[in-house]
Write a protein that holds these residues in place. Structure first.
Motif, mmCIF file in Angstrom:
data_model
loop_
_atom_site.group_PDB
_atom_site.id
_atom_site.type_symbol
_atom_site.label_atom_id
_atom_site.label_comp_id
_atom_site.label_asym_id
_atom_site.label_seq_id
_atom_site.Cartn_x
_atom_site.Cartn_y
_atom_site.Cartn_z
ATOM 1 N N ARG A 85 0.820 -1.223 0.000
ATOM 2 C CA ARG A 85 0.000 0.000 0.000
ATOM 3 C C ARG A 85 0.852 1.269 0.000
ATOM 4 O O ARG A 85 0.718 2.125 0.869
ATOM 5 C CB ARG A 85 -0.972 -0.002 1.161
ATOM 6 C CG ARG A 85 -2.012 -1.100 1.043
ATOM 7 C CD ARG A 85 -2.928 -1.132 2.203
ATOM 8 N NE ARG A 85 -2.218 -1.831 3.281
ATOM 9 C CZ ARG A 85 -2.590 -1.851 4.521
ATOM 10 N NH1 ARG A 85 -3.665 -1.219 4.881
ATOM 11 N NH2 ARG A 85 -1.904 -2.517 5.430
ATOM 12 N N GLY A 86 1.772 1.350 -0.956
ATOM 13 C CA GLY A 86 2.580 2.552 -1.101
ATOM 14 C C GLY A 86 3.943 2.473 -0.453
ATOM 15 O O GLY A 86 4.732 3.405 -0.577
ATOM 16 N N GLY A 87 4.256 1.389 0.212
ATOM 17 C CA GLY A 87 5.547 1.262 0.874
ATOM 18 C C GLY A 87 6.682 0.917 -0.072
ATOM 19 O O GLY A 87 7.845 1.021 0.302
ATOM 20 N N LEU A 88 6.340 0.522 -1.274
ATOM 21 C CA LEU A 88 7.348 0.151 -2.272
ATOM 22 C C LEU A 88 6.959 0.846 -3.564
ATOM 23 O O LEU A 88 5.790 0.801 -3.977
ATOM 24 C CB LEU A 88 7.347 -1.372 -2.446
ATOM 25 C CG LEU A 88 8.486 -2.007 -3.206
ATOM 26 C CD1 LEU A 88 9.787 -1.900 -2.407
ATOM 27 C CD2 LEU A 88 8.192 -3.470 -3.473
ATOM 28 N N GLY A 89 7.935 1.490 -4.207
ATOM 29 C CA GLY A 89 7.640 2.237 -5.425
ATOM 30 C C GLY A 89 7.812 1.418 -6.694
ATOM 31 O O GLY A 89 8.402 0.339 -6.690
#
Length: 154
Positions: A85-89
């Motif tokens: 949920r957005g922790g990895l790009g």
């Protein structure tokens, strides 16, 4: 260092060049991610094409292994990105695919495990020292570079 080892006769020149080129790219991408929090497509895509192009030659992992490593990394890291949920790009996912293409399959499995373990250890240490707070972003490129470098020389 890889080219120096080749000059001293400890490593075949082709292997030293492979490690120097792709290791250098991994370090560059890590440095850029630390400084800008981005992993540029303008570097990842051409180097991915180079990795696939060189994979059939010695010391590459072979075309099938290189494609499998890149695709497995792309699928696995895309799933991780979706779950985070957005922790990895997206740049991290593409860099993982590049590492997979360079080290092949099963090399990407070990490289990914080292990436996750090293990131976890550093994040834990930073949380314990309160240098990092829960929810803070931690650039993942340096950890991908570490896993990729170990995979290159393993």
């Amino acid at each position: 260092m890889a080219l120096g080892a080749a000059a001293l006769g400890g490593v075949a020149p082709a292997e030293a060049a492979y490690v120097a080129v792709f290791g250098g790219v991994f370090v560059l991408l890590a440095w850029l991610d630390l400084g800008t929090r981005t992993i540029p497509n303008a570097i990842v895509y051409p180097v991915l094409v180079l990795a696939l192009g060189l994979s059939p030659s010695e010391p590459g992992p072979g075309l099938a292994e290189s494609l499998a490593g890149g695709l497995v990394a792309l699928a696995a890291w895309s799933a991780i990105r979706a779950l985070s949920r957005g922790g990895l790009g997206g740049g991290d996912v593409k860099m993982a695919a590049l590492v997979g293409a360079v080290v092949g399959l099963p090399g990407i499995v070990a490289a990914s495990a080292l990436t996750a373990m090293s990131a976890g250890l550093v994040a834990g240490a930073l949380l314990l020292t309160r240098t990092l707070r829960p929810g803070d972003a931690l650039p993942y490129g340096p950890f991908l570079a570490f896993g990729g470098l170990v995979g290159l020389v393993w």
